[in-house]
Enzyme design. Sequence first.
Site, PDB file in Angstrom:
ATOM      1  N   ASP A 141       4.365   6.778  39.902  1.00 45.71           N
ATOM      2  CA  ASP A 141       5.445   6.295  38.841  1.00 45.71           C
ATOM      3  C   ASP A 141       5.466   4.830  38.546  1.00 45.71           C
ATOM      4  O   ASP A 141       6.334   4.447  37.916  1.00 45.71           O
ATOM      5  CB  ASP A 141       6.889   6.563  39.577  1.00 45.71           C
ATOM      6  N   LYS A 155       4.295  12.988  46.230  1.00 49.45           N
ATOM      7  CA  LYS A 155       4.644  11.685  47.242  1.00 49.45           C
ATOM      8  C   LYS A 155       6.037  11.268  47.117  1.00 49.45           C
ATOM      9  O   LYS A 155       6.569  11.055  46.094  1.00 49.45           O
ATOM     10  CB  LYS A 155       3.579  10.577  46.445  1.00 49.45           C
ATOM     11  N   GLU A 169       2.078   0.508  51.765  1.00 50.49           N
ATOM     12  CA  GLU A 169       2.132  -0.493  50.933  1.00 50.49           C
ATOM     13  C   GLU A 169       2.599  -1.707  51.325  1.00 50.49           C
ATOM     14  O   GLU A 169       3.642  -1.735  51.859  1.00 50.49           O
ATOM     15  CB  GLU A 169       2.825   0.190  49.672  1.00 50.49           C
TER      16      GLU A 169
HETATM   17  O1  KIV Z   1       3.150   4.609  41.477  1.00 49.10           O
HETATM   18  C1  KIV Z   1       2.070   4.068  42.008  1.00 49.10           C
HETATM   19  O2  KIV Z   1       1.120   3.710  41.165  1.00 49.10           O
HETATM   20  C2  KIV Z   1       1.745   4.339  43.432  1.00 49.10           C
HETATM   21  C3  KIV Z   1       0.611   3.900  44.080  1.00 49.10           C
HETATM   22  C4  KIV Z   1       0.081   2.486  43.796  1.00 49.10           C
HETATM   23  C5  KIV Z   1       0.550   4.152  45.707  1.00 49.10           C
HETATM   24  O3  KIV Z   1       2.742   4.587  44.159  1.00 49.10           O
HETATM   25 NA    NA Z   2       4.758   5.094  42.881  1.00 46.70          NA
END
Ligand code: KIV
Ligand code: NA
Length: 278
Positions: free
Chosen positions: A46, A115, A184
């Site tokens: 996202d 995710k 993260e």
């Molecule tokens: O949105 C994203 O790019 C992410 C990754 C950096 C893990 O969640």
């Molecule tokens: Na993300």
Amino acid sequence: RKKVTIQALHALRQSKTPITMVTAYDYPSAVACSSSPLTDITLVGDSLAQVCLGYASTTQLTMEEMVHHAKAVARGTTHPLLVADMPYGSYYTSVSDAVANAVRLVREGRMEGLKLEGGKEIVDVVRRLTEVGIPVMAHVGLMPQRHCAMSGYKVQGKSVEGAKKLLSDALALEEAGAFAMVIEAVPQELAKYVTDRLKIPTIGIGAGPHTNGQVLVYDDLLGTWSGHKAKFVRRFGNLKGVRDQAIHAFGEAVRDGTFPDPQKESYSMDEDEWTKFI
Ligand code: KIV
Ligand code: NA
């Protein structure tokens, strides 16, 4: 390369082969991710919100926008496992809302896993999605969808309480059925400790070298992003320089009349046809 499965990710973890995940937002970036046999997972992150759509944060991204971009990424993806972020607000209102939104991302967006950012407070959702056969990748530590509540994009789990909370969240998410976990912006010692305590693969970003894999944002690693560069970003290319140079060179060639070339870059009429016409 054969299609990457969840089982294949577990095998990589088992053999201590670091897992690679790269974000993609559209057809060309998806094709680029698939161009290397070393890419295990393509994530429709996202971060789409900032990197691709110019929003200030991921909290502005809608389900419609995520579905639209997920479809394009799916069309450009070959072997990598396809995972998308569930957008802000699409999995907090109720377990059944979360299932409905997840089903859209699987059916319309052709995603193979989703995710979700969060800890213990989202285990009911993680469990339900897992039960109905939608693989869930957890995301702990810095959760960009909560940047206001966290007072910014800061390293997480630096205090004893923070570290304890992160570990117990990670264990609860694994117990609820998550197949992998993004960690993260967490101190490397803690990311290693959590990785050792879990059976599922961890994928780090700003979490040091001891997680089972690494993820970077497409534009960060290509060097096309002109915004803030986090400490944990490495630019593996400088495409911004190359890209902006090409745009400028086009402008110059048009201005000075050297583009297009009348022989090499233009069409011509047959001479007799032209004579009759004129
Ligand atoms: O949105 C994203 O790019 C992410 C990754 C950096 C893990 O969640
Ligand atoms: Na993300």
